[in-house]
Scaffold this motif. Structure first.
Motif, short mmCIF file in Angstrom:
data_model
loop_
_atom_site.label_atom_id
_atom_site.label_comp_id
_atom_site.label_asym_id
_atom_site.label_seq_id
_atom_site.Cartn_x
_atom_site.Cartn_y
_atom_site.Cartn_z
N ARG A 1 7.79 3.00 -5.70
CA ARG A 1 8.57 3.69 -6.72
C ARG A 1 9.92 4.18 -6.19
NH1 ARG A 1 9.12 8.94 -6.71
NH2 ARG A 1 7.89 10.22 -5.29
N LEU A 2 10.12 4.17 -4.84
CA LEU A 2 11.36 4.70 -4.31
C LEU A 2 11.70 4.09 -2.96
CD1 LEU A 2 13.67 6.80 -4.53
CD2 LEU A 2 12.16 8.45 -3.40
N PHE A 3 12.94 3.60 -2.85
CA PHE A 3 13.51 3.17 -1.57
C PHE A 3 14.70 4.08 -1.28
CE2 PHE A 3 11.45 -0.78 -2.91
CZ PHE A 3 10.91 -1.27 -1.73
N VAL A 4 14.68 4.73 -0.11
CA VAL A 4 15.75 5.66 0.28
C VAL A 4 16.56 5.02 1.40
CG1 VAL A 4 16.27 7.95 1.21
CG2 VAL A 4 14.30 7.63 -0.32
N THR A 5 17.89 5.15 1.31
CA THR A 5 18.77 4.66 2.37
C THR A 5 19.67 5.80 2.82
OG1 THR A 5 20.36 2.93 2.99
CG2 THR A 5 20.58 3.87 0.78
N GLY A 6 20.32 5.58 3.96
CA GLY A 6 21.23 6.60 4.48
C GLY A 6 21.54 6.35 5.94
N SER A 7 22.27 7.28 6.55
CA SER A 7 22.67 7.27 7.96
C SER A 7 23.81 6.31 8.27
CB SER A 7 21.48 6.95 8.90
OG SER A 7 20.49 7.95 8.78
N ARG B 1 0.82 -1.22 0.00
CA ARG B 1 0.00 0.00 0.00
C ARG B 1 0.85 1.27 0.00
NH1 ARG B 1 -2.80 0.98 4.28
NH2 ARG B 1 -1.75 -0.45 5.71
N ALA B 2 2.17 1.13 -0.11
CA ALA B 2 3.07 2.28 -0.05
C ALA B 2 3.75 2.50 -1.39
CB ALA B 2 4.12 2.06 1.04
N THR B 3 4.27 3.72 -1.57
CA THR B 3 5.06 4.04 -2.77
C THR B 3 6.49 4.44 -2.42
OG1 THR B 3 4.38 6.37 -2.75
CG2 THR B 3 2.99 4.84 -3.99
N ILE B 4 6.75 4.84 -1.15
CA ILE B 4 8.07 5.27 -0.72
C ILE B 4 8.39 4.61 0.61
CG2 ILE B 4 9.55 7.24 -0.09
CD1 ILE B 4 7.67 9.04 -1.66
N PHE B 5 9.63 4.16 0.75
CA PHE B 5 10.12 3.64 2.03
C PHE B 5 11.49 4.23 2.28
CE2 PHE B 5 12.50 0.55 4.60
CZ PHE B 5 11.65 0.43 5.70
N ALA B 6 11.72 4.71 3.49
CA ALA B 6 13.02 5.28 3.85
C ALA B 6 13.55 4.55 5.07
CB ALA B 6 12.89 6.78 4.14
N GLY B 7 14.80 4.10 4.99
CA GLY B 7 15.36 3.37 6.11
C GLY B 7 16.87 3.35 6.08
N VAL B 8 17.44 2.68 7.05
CA VAL B 8 18.89 2.53 7.16
C VAL B 8 19.28 1.17 6.60
CG1 VAL B 8 19.03 4.08 9.14
CG2 VAL B 8 18.67 1.63 9.52
N PRO B 9 20.56 0.95 6.29
CA PRO B 9 20.96 -0.33 5.71
C PRO B 9 20.54 -1.54 6.51
CG PRO B 9 22.72 1.27 5.42
CD PRO B 9 21.67 1.94 6.28
N THR B 10 20.51 -1.43 7.84
CA THR B 10 20.08 -2.56 8.67
C THR B 10 18.66 -3.00 8.32
OG1 THR B 10 21.48 -1.78 10.47
CG2 THR B 10 19.77 -3.35 11.03
N TYR B 11 17.77 -2.04 8.05
CA TYR B 11 16.41 -2.40 7.68
C TYR B 11 16.41 -3.24 6.40
CZ TYR B 11 14.80 1.43 10.78
OH TYR B 11 14.55 2.25 11.84
N TYR B 12 17.21 -2.81 5.43
CA TYR B 12 17.22 -3.50 4.14
C TYR B 12 17.84 -4.89 4.24
CZ TYR B 12 15.70 0.91 2.19
OH TYR B 12 14.97 2.05 1.91
#
Length: 508
Positions: free
Chosen positions: A273-279, A244-255
């Motif tokens: 449509r978009l996965f964001v990583t960082g931190s 039900r989502a289009t964007i997910f943002a998380g840290v490498p551990t989540y992935y």
């Protein structure tokens, strides 16, 4: 990309939430299915603002939030913005001593906390205390019922403070960094543009309440997106909500945790449509494995407390595992040597930033504030390099730089070589005091499979083929699990303490 504008009357509520929304559209939803619609948000925040004003909260005054994640917690921030007050997000996972230090240092006029932390908060100052739990219940919501809402927004200039965020404190006691209304608005709008966030998007929000406010929540607000709020990252909950989502943002551990579940794949990501990583750094092999599994290449960005998100890949960019993209529109980044002189592309040095709305300074510490800037550039304390196109690769904190025998070793380079070995799940490279070299390179490794023996000497021999001799670890220590903070970052300071006595006199 269009120019990012910040209004002269920079009330953050008006700039990030003041657009016309379909009042019936779901704004926020919890994992339990509790929904809040756009049409309800303006009324609730106005009533919260009325309650807070009655407690003495006004323009420029501090309000702290020590909360589990909930729609009401985000509305509290927006209510503070309505008043032109300054919001202080405090992570609920901190110890009583850490919370006490922050509250006594900041001296907020009011604190809204989870009921479980009521005693701790009440003993840490003379502030007024309200409660709010993860289900939206507490004296904040009870006290705001029947109150006449304050619909008028307090006039705020771009240089007025909007938030104060405390640094992680890994190199000393945490210090409060004051962020302006201009910086919050500019950063949120710039990220919404870079990531193409719009009203058709739904952000799956699994980041912590305090750390996820800027860089996760605010870009969604700026783009008019809806949000699904998870109290924390749990693989089962993320897998259930992804369709039900289009964007997910998380840290490498989540992935890495998602990739460990065989159910995670293209079928669950058809609407994404978009996965964001960082931190924290993402392993190159994990980056490519994620792309092969899902059909999506992760979008990396680089941020820090004082500058919020400083660089990001654009949605349309060719995304690589070794770059955190370009400076956000309207900002500049340079790499300098120890004397502050800019170095050529590809050369490693210290990262400095110029942003249209730099952070306002450290709370009640003029000396640290002055030391944080050089000739109008913010000195980040991180080191990295930029390529010919201006994309930045962040190599770590300046405090993590290892100087062994007079030669510089950048931990990320050694970690990348270690992580490429089949038997390594994750690594952290630290400098440890050495009687001959000053510092020695030590690698801490979490083996990929506990049942398969890991031979540190074989790993060291393998590294000699890809690294210069002075970069090769003098010793590899094994751990069952890396120590991490709430964002998933490895706490190298704890590893340095643990292995401080590795080398005795005459070792080498």
């Amino acid at each position: 990309m269009t120019e990012i504008t910040v209004p002269t009357d920079a009330n953050v509520f008006g700039a990030l939430f003041g657009r016309e929304h379909d009042p019936a559209r779901v704004f926020m939803e919890t994992a339990a299915g509790r929904q809040l619609r756009f049409g309800e948000a303006a009324d609730i925040t106005a009533r919260y603002a009325g309650l807070l004003a009655g407690l003495g909260v006004a323009k420029g005054r501090l309000v702290a939030g020590l909360l589990e994640k909930s729609p009401e917690g985000i509305l509290l921030y927006l209510a503070v913005c309505r008043l032109g007050a300054v919001y202080l997000p405090v992570h609920i996972g901190l110890t009583d001593a850490e919370i006490g230090h922050i509250l006594r240092d900041a001296e907020p006029v009011a604190v809204v906390c989870d009921p479980s932390r009521r005693d701790c908060v009440g003993s840490a100052g003379t502030h007024r205390v309200l409660t709010l739990d993860a289900k939206g219940a507490g004296t904040l919501t009870e006290g705001s019922r029947g109150i006449e809402g304050l619909d008028e927004l307090t006039a705020v200039s771009p240089s007025d403070a909007n938030a104060m965020v405390y640094t992680s404190g890994t190199t000393g006691r945490p210090k409060g960094a004051l962020l302006s209304a201009g910086s919050v608005i500019w950063n949120a709008r710039a990220l919404a543009a870079c990531w193409r966030i719009g009203p058709d998007d739904t952000l799956l929000h699994a980041n912590p309440m305090a750390y996820g406010l800027f860089g996760t929540t605010t870009p969604a607000l700026a783009g008019g997106a809806a949000m699904i709020l998870l109290s924390k990252f749990e693989t089962e909950a993320v897998l259930a909500a992804l369709p039900r989502a289009t964007i997910f943002a998380g840290v490498p551990t989540y992935y890495s945790r998602l990739m460990a579940d065989p159910r995670f794949g293209r079928e669950l990501c058809t609407e994404m449509r978009l996965f964001v990583t960082g931190s924290a750094p993402m392993r190159a092999d994990a980056f490519e494995a994620f792309a092969a599994r899902t059909g999506h290449r992760l979008l990396d960005r680089y941020g820090l407390t004082e500058a919020l998100i400083a660089t990001s890949n654009r949605f349309e960019d060719r995304r690589r595992p070794d770059t955190s993209g370009l400076p956000l529109p309207g900002s500049r980044l340079r790499i300098v040597d120890k004397d502050g002189q800019e170095v050529p592309a590809g050369t490693v040095g210290m990262i400095e930033l110029q942003q249209p709305f730099p952070f306002l300074g450290y709370w009640r510490d003029d000396a640290k504030t002055a030391a944080a800037f050089r000739d109008g550039w913010f000195v980040t304390g991180d080191f990295g390099r930029v390529d010919e196109e201006g994309h930045v690769s962040v190599l770590g904190r300046g405090a993590d730089l290892i100087i062994t025998g007079g030669l510089n070793v950048y931990p990320k380079e050694v970690e990348a070589a270690l992580n490429a070995l089949d038997a390594v799940a994750e690594s952290a490279v630290i400098g440890v005091s050495h009687p001959d070299f000053g510092e020695a390179v030590v690698a801490v490794v979490q083996p990929a499979n506990r049942r398969t023996p890991f031979d540190p000497q074989q790993a060291i021999a393998a590294l000699r083929s890809s690294l210069a001799g002075y970069k090769v670890p003098k010793r590899i220590e094994l751990v069952d699990e890396m120590p991490r903070n709430t964002l998933g970052k490895i706490q190298k300071n704890l590893l340095k303490q643990r292995f401080a006595g590795t080398f005795g006199p005459g070792a080498g």
